[in-house]
Scaffold this motif. Structure first.
Motif, PDB file in Angstrom:
ATOM      1  N   PRO A 176       2.715  32.972  -5.193  1.00  0.00           N
ATOM      2  CA  PRO A 176       2.327  33.760  -3.894  1.00  0.00           C
ATOM      3  C   PRO A 176       1.170  32.857  -2.969  1.00  0.00           C
ATOM      4  CG  PRO A 176       1.944  34.962  -5.736  1.00  0.00           C
ATOM      5  CD  PRO A 176       2.648  33.935  -6.387  1.00  0.00           C
ATOM      6  N   TYR A 177       0.373  32.098  -3.882  1.00  0.00           N
ATOM      7  CA  TYR A 177      -0.877  31.168  -3.165  1.00  0.00           C
ATOM      8  C   TYR A 177      -0.126  30.412  -2.085  1.00  0.00           C
ATOM      9  CZ  TYR A 177      -5.240  29.007  -2.481  1.00  0.00           C
ATOM     10  OH  TYR A 177      -6.377  28.342  -1.712  1.00  0.00           O
ATOM     11  N   TRP A 178       1.036  29.923  -2.261  1.00  0.00           N
ATOM     12  CA  TRP A 178       1.458  28.907  -1.567  1.00  0.00           C
ATOM     13  C   TRP A 178       2.738  29.527  -0.534  1.00  0.00           C
ATOM     14  CZ3 TRP A 178      -1.836  25.511  -0.938  1.00  0.00           C
ATOM     15  CH2 TRP A 178      -2.582  24.760  -1.817  1.00  0.00           C
ATOM     16  N   GLY A 246      -5.969  30.879  -6.901  1.00  0.00           N
ATOM     17  CA  GLY A 246      -6.047  30.196  -5.838  1.00  0.00           C
ATOM     18  C   GLY A 246      -6.803  28.842  -6.137  1.00  0.00           C
ATOM     19  N   VAL A 247      -8.073  28.898  -6.871  1.00  0.00           N
ATOM     20  CA  VAL A 247      -8.712  27.676  -7.284  1.00  0.00           C
ATOM     21  C   VAL A 247      -7.834  26.752  -8.246  1.00  0.00           C
ATOM     22  CG1 VAL A 247     -11.082  28.242  -7.104  1.00  0.00           C
ATOM     23  CG2 VAL A 247      -9.873  28.834  -9.161  1.00  0.00           C
ATOM     24  N   ARG A 248      -7.060  27.275  -8.976  1.00  0.00           N
ATOM     25  CA  ARG A 248      -6.176  26.366  -9.981  1.00  0.00           C
ATOM     26  C   ARG A 248      -5.112  25.725  -8.965  1.00  0.00           C
ATOM     27  NH1 ARG A 248      -2.907  29.216 -13.022  1.00  0.00           N
ATOM     28  NH2 ARG A 248      -3.895  31.339 -12.604  1.00  0.00           N
ATOM     29  N   MET A 249      -4.512  26.430  -8.077  1.00  0.00           N
ATOM     30  CA  MET A 249      -3.519  25.915  -7.275  1.00  0.00           C
ATOM     31  C   MET A 249      -3.848  24.905  -6.468  1.00  0.00           C
ATOM     32  SD  MET A 249      -0.808  27.224  -8.753  1.00  0.00           S
ATOM     33  CE  MET A 249       0.486  26.303  -7.759  1.00  0.00           C
ATOM     34  N   GLU A 250      -5.071  24.919  -5.755  1.00  0.00           N
ATOM     35  CA  GLU A 250      -5.597  23.939  -5.052  1.00  0.00           C
ATOM     36  C   GLU A 250      -5.948  22.603  -5.790  1.00  0.00           C
ATOM     37  OE1 GLU A 250      -6.181  23.942  -1.764  1.00  0.00           O
ATOM     38  OE2 GLU A 250      -6.372  26.085  -1.298  1.00  0.00           O
ATOM     39  N   SER A 322       8.231  24.317 -20.293  1.00  0.00           N
ATOM     40  CA  SER A 322       7.120  25.127 -19.734  1.00  0.00           C
ATOM     41  C   SER A 322       6.266  24.320 -18.605  1.00  0.00           C
ATOM     42  CB  SER A 322       6.391  25.895 -20.511  1.00  0.00           C
ATOM     43  OG  SER A 322       5.703  26.954 -19.646  1.00  0.00           O
ATOM     44  N   LEU A 323       5.540  24.834 -17.595  1.00  0.00           N
ATOM     45  CA  LEU A 323       4.943  24.501 -16.684  1.00  0.00           C
ATOM     46  C   LEU A 323       4.024  25.367 -16.226  1.00  0.00           C
ATOM     47  CD1 LEU A 323       6.020  25.697 -13.516  1.00  0.00           C
ATOM     48  CD2 LEU A 323       8.078  24.907 -14.896  1.00  0.00           C
ATOM     49  N   GLY A 324       2.995  24.936 -15.261  1.00  0.00           N
ATOM     50  CA  GLY A 324       2.019  25.558 -14.683  1.00  0.00           C
ATOM     51  C   GLY A 324       0.992  26.067 -15.231  1.00  0.00           C
ATOM     52  N   ALA A 325       0.465  25.338 -16.091  1.00  0.00           N
ATOM     53  CA  ALA A 325      -0.653  25.824 -16.949  1.00  0.00           C
ATOM     54  C   ALA A 325      -1.733  24.888 -16.691  1.00  0.00           C
ATOM     55  CB  ALA A 325      -0.555  25.647 -18.535  1.00  0.00           C
ATOM     56  N   VAL A 326      -2.941  24.923 -17.087  1.00  0.00           N
ATOM     57  CA  VAL A 326      -4.131  24.147 -16.681  1.00  0.00           C
ATOM     58  C   VAL A 326      -4.213  22.911 -17.419  1.00  0.00           C
ATOM     59  CG1 VAL A 326      -5.894  26.043 -16.305  1.00  0.00           C
ATOM     60  CG2 VAL A 326      -5.385  25.317 -18.660  1.00  0.00           C
ATOM     61  N   VAL A 360       1.551  18.765 -13.359  1.00  0.00           N
ATOM     62  CA  VAL A 360       0.091  18.239 -13.336  1.00  0.00           C
ATOM     63  C   VAL A 360      -0.986  19.201 -13.478  1.00  0.00           C
ATOM     64  CG1 VAL A 360      -1.277  17.100 -11.806  1.00  0.00           C
ATOM     65  CG2 VAL A 360       1.269  16.674 -11.650  1.00  0.00           C
ATOM     66  N   GLY A 361      -1.702  19.193 -14.350  1.00  0.00           N
ATOM     67  CA  GLY A 361      -2.684  20.150 -14.698  1.00  0.00           C
ATOM     68  C   GLY A 361      -3.917  19.892 -13.813  1.00  0.00           C
ATOM     69  N   ILE A 362      -5.104  20.453 -14.253  1.00  0.00           N
ATOM     70  CA  ILE A 362      -6.169  20.521 -13.543  1.00  0.00           C
ATOM     71  C   ILE A 362      -7.336  19.612 -14.239  1.00  0.00           C
ATOM     72  CG2 ILE A 362      -5.752  22.656 -12.217  1.00  0.00           C
ATOM     73  CD1 ILE A 362      -7.932  23.931 -14.213  1.00  0.00           C
ATOM     74  N   GLU A 363      -6.918  18.689 -14.758  1.00  0.00           N
ATOM     75  CA  GLU A 363      -7.840  17.485 -15.632  1.00  0.00           C
ATOM     76  C   GLU A 363      -8.043  16.751 -14.357  1.00  0.00           C
ATOM     77  OE1 GLU A 363      -4.486  17.705 -16.365  1.00  0.00           O
ATOM     78  OE2 GLU A 363      -4.494  18.261 -18.572  1.00  0.00           O
ATOM     79  N   ASP A 364      -9.348  15.770 -14.659  1.00  0.00           N
ATOM     80  CA  ASP A 364      -9.821  14.613 -13.762  1.00  0.00           C
ATOM     81  C   ASP A 364      -8.675  13.980 -13.307  1.00  0.00           C
ATOM     82  OD1 ASP A 364     -10.849  12.503 -12.201  1.00  0.00           O
ATOM     83  OD2 ASP A 364     -12.599  13.134 -12.864  1.00  0.00           O
ATOM     84  N   VAL A 365      -8.096  13.745 -12.067  1.00  0.00           N
ATOM     85  CA  VAL A 365      -6.922  13.123 -11.473  1.00  0.00           C
ATOM     86  C   VAL A 365      -7.069  11.454 -12.142  1.00  0.00           C
ATOM     87  CG1 VAL A 365      -7.842  12.590  -9.317  1.00  0.00           C
ATOM     88  CG2 VAL A 365      -5.224  12.855  -9.973  1.00  0.00           C
TER      89      VAL A 365
END
Ligand SMILES: *Cc1c(COP(=O)(O)O)cnc(C)c1O
Length: 377
Positions: A176-178, A246-250, A322-326, A360-365
């Protein structure tokens, strides 16, 4: 209230009984009644539980619906929605929906006289041609898995309105964030909350939101009758995860955008599937109906051998379904999530042996890019 504020202040505000800032885990099955039928809104936790209610109100709020429901898994949520319909009902379903959705419709609900026809939901005419007198609903996912094809929800909602069908959208990939399918004309939104909503690979859950109060009453009847409810502990974990959606999806999206562009420039990658790329066939629709493009990318490395090479060499991408994790995850759909689809059918759908899917997780790209670079070398 804007979305990021709603994610913090939406739903139930703490615990009125104690002033606790977060909703506690009401680990309880039954509730004391002052007299027969005289209670404080809760009688038995299958019917209702305060922690589950908090996550149900919260998802209803952030999806812009009137009522939310929490189930023990995404599949329990989907199954409960299908159980709203009578024997003899026909569904028009996206041909690239989640494998479990395909399985439950073709191997379980078919036994109860519910029939499904699978079509390319990006083709409006194909959907129209599939609607029959007993068709009751259209069910779709956008973007889809693993090719990230984009369906125009609003265009499909015109068909569902015209033929008095329910439009059911599985919004797991976008969150729902997007994207808010109810605002685009859908009647029911489903989530595998196991993915981005939970976000930490620690809970299996499903959520449903409806736009209409009467439909909400019917779904509550199904939820209470069938009983595939989410327990209080998992409801609480989900609430905890969703606050940072929110912060994760960004971060997911920023990293995915960078990676998709990096992949698209490489001569050793045959194709990159990411709705955020201007070359993606669904790019314009995605840009119109959603506020972001999400964190899922698929790309074709050319062969099964090369896909296996990448999988065995990556360090920061965990080989997992699975998907969508940090944490970033990697998979090869043809050998994993879509292995049960016959090779011929996979080829028709475009799911090649060299197709690699990453969440794609939230590690440093920069670490993610370096990691893929060495794995592809
Ligand atoms: C994972 C998934 C489901 C099923 O959810 P579970 O929580 O695993 O039962 C349904 N739809 C989509 C799009 C999914 O990715």
């Amino acid at each position: 209230m804007r979305m990021k504020t709603k994610l913090i202040h939406g739903g139930v505000d703490g615990d009125p009984a104690t002033g606790a800032v977060t909703v506690p885990i009401y680990q309880v099955s039954t509730y004391k009644q002052e007299g027969i039928g005289k209670h404080k809104g809760y009688e038995y936790s299958r019917t209702g539980n305060p922690t589950r209610f908090a996550v149900e109100q919260y998802i209803a709020d952030i999806e812009g619906g009137v009522r939310g429901f929490a189930f023990a898994s995404g599949m329990a949520a989907i199954s409960s929605v299908v159980m709203l319909f009578d024997q003899g009902s026909h569904f028009v379903v996206g041909n690239d929906v989640y494998g479990g959705t395909f399985r439950v419709l073709t191997k379980v609900f078919n036994r109860f006289g519910i029939e499904a026809t699978f079509v390319d939901t990006t083709d409006v005419e194909a959907i129209k041609a599939t609607v029959k007198p007993n068709t009751k609903a259209i069910m779709l996912e956008t973007p889809s898995n693993p090719l990230l094809t984009v369906t125009d929800i609003e265009a499909i909602s015109h068909i569902s309105r015209e033929h008095h069908l329910y439009l059911i959208v599985d919004n797991t990939f976008m969150t729902p964030y997007w994207q808010n399918p109810l605002a685009l004309g859908a009647d029911i939104v489903i989530h595998s909350a196991t993915k981005y909503l939970g976000g930490h690979s620690d809970v299996v859950a499903g959520l449903v939101v409806v736009k209409d109060q009467a439909l909400g009453d019917e779904l509550h009847f199904i939820q209470n009758s069938v009983g595939g409810v989410l327990g209080p502990q998992d409801s609480w974990l989900l609430l905890r995860g969703m606050k940072t959606l929110g912060v994760r999806m960004e971060e997911h999206e920023q990293n995915a955008g960078r990676l998709a562009e990096w992949l698209a420039q490489r001569s050793d990658i045959e194709r990159v599937f990411y709705p955020g790329l201007s070359t993606h066939p669904g790019h314009e629709i995605a840009a119109r109906q959603a506020r972001g493009f999400g964190g899922m990318i698929s790309f074709d490395v050319g062969s099964l051998e090369r896909a296996n090479q990448v999988l065995s060499r990556v360090k920061f991408f965990t080989l997992a379904e699975s998907l969508g994790a940090v944490e970033s995850l990697i998979s090869v759909p043809a050998q994993m999530t879509h292995a049960s689809i016959p090779a011929e059918r996979r080829a028709e759908l475009g799911i090649t042996d060299g197709l690699v899917r990453i969440s794609v997780g939230i590690e440093d790209v920069e670490d993610l890019i370096e990691d893929l670079e060495q794995a592809l070398a």
